[in-house]
Scaffold this active site. Structure first.
Site, PDB file in Angstrom:
ATOM      1  N   LEU A  13       0.804  -1.222   0.000  1.00  0.00           N
ATOM      2  CA  LEU A  13       0.000   0.000   0.000  1.00  0.00           C
ATOM      3  C   LEU A  13       0.840   1.278   0.000  1.00  0.00           C
ATOM      4  CD1 LEU A  13      -2.639  -1.054   2.670  1.00  0.00           C
ATOM      5  CD2 LEU A  13      -2.693  -1.436   0.194  1.00  0.00           C
ATOM      6  N   ASP A  14       0.233   2.338  -0.552  1.00  0.00           N
ATOM      7  CA  ASP A  14       0.838   3.667  -0.486  1.00  0.00           C
ATOM      8  C   ASP A  14       0.266   4.410   0.719  1.00  0.00           C
ATOM      9  OD1 ASP A  14      -1.722   4.563  -1.224  1.00  0.00           O
ATOM     10  OD2 ASP A  14      -1.158   4.920  -3.303  1.00  0.00           O
ATOM     11  N   LEU A  15       0.590   5.693   0.850  1.00  0.00           N
ATOM     12  CA  LEU A  15       0.131   6.480   1.999  1.00  0.00           C
ATOM     13  C   LEU A  15      -1.381   6.649   2.056  1.00  0.00           C
ATOM     14  CD1 LEU A  15       2.858   9.270   2.000  1.00  0.00           C
ATOM     15  CD2 LEU A  15       2.666   7.317   3.543  1.00  0.00           C
TER      16      LEU A  15
END
Length: 136
Positions: A13-15
């Site tokens: 996942l990203d932010l």
């Protein structure tokens, strides 16, 4: 067509809590390896020192995937040209079948003793062609 299941983990996942776009490239590559192992006789390629190399990836992101989603990557050979082939891949959510991303991956086959891409003909073409309609 070959199908590969991938469960989305936290490190994907990203932010924003979505799968990072670069991770999709890894998912697609994992699925191509799986298809070759299951249907493409990977040992045959390795014994002959043949490598499939990616020259282009056209990926279209359609909707996000998030933590815990199970994704199914459909992989099939779309076509073989004189010295290149195209693998079509689709990533869908397992729970609802919605399209997450799709890609066309252009590849060539090379050998360390031969300059440039090899012609995709004869037994080489036959070995690759099984990826077009192989059952998962």
């Amino acid at each position: 067509m070959h199908q590969t299941e991938i469960k989305v983990r936290g490190y994907h996942l990203d932010l924003y809590g979505h799968v990072n776009n670069a991770r999709y490239l890894e998912f697609l590559e994992e699925a191509r390896w799986g298809a070759l192992e299951a249907h493409g006789d990977l040992d045959w390629f390795m014994q002959r020192q043949l490598a499939l190399v990616v020259s282009r990836i056209d990926i279209r992101y359609k909707r996000p995937a998030t933590m815990g989603d199970v994704l199914v990557v459909d992989t099939r050979l779309d076509r073989l040209d004189e010295r290149a082939g195209v693998i079509a891949q689709r990533i869908v959510r397992q729970d609802n079948g919605k399209l997450v991303a799709e890609a066309e991956v252009t590849f060539a086959v090379i050998h360390p003793d031969t300059p440039g891409a090899l012609p995709l003909e004869g037994e080489l073409a036959e070995r690759l062609a099984v990826l077009s309609g192989a059952a998962a």
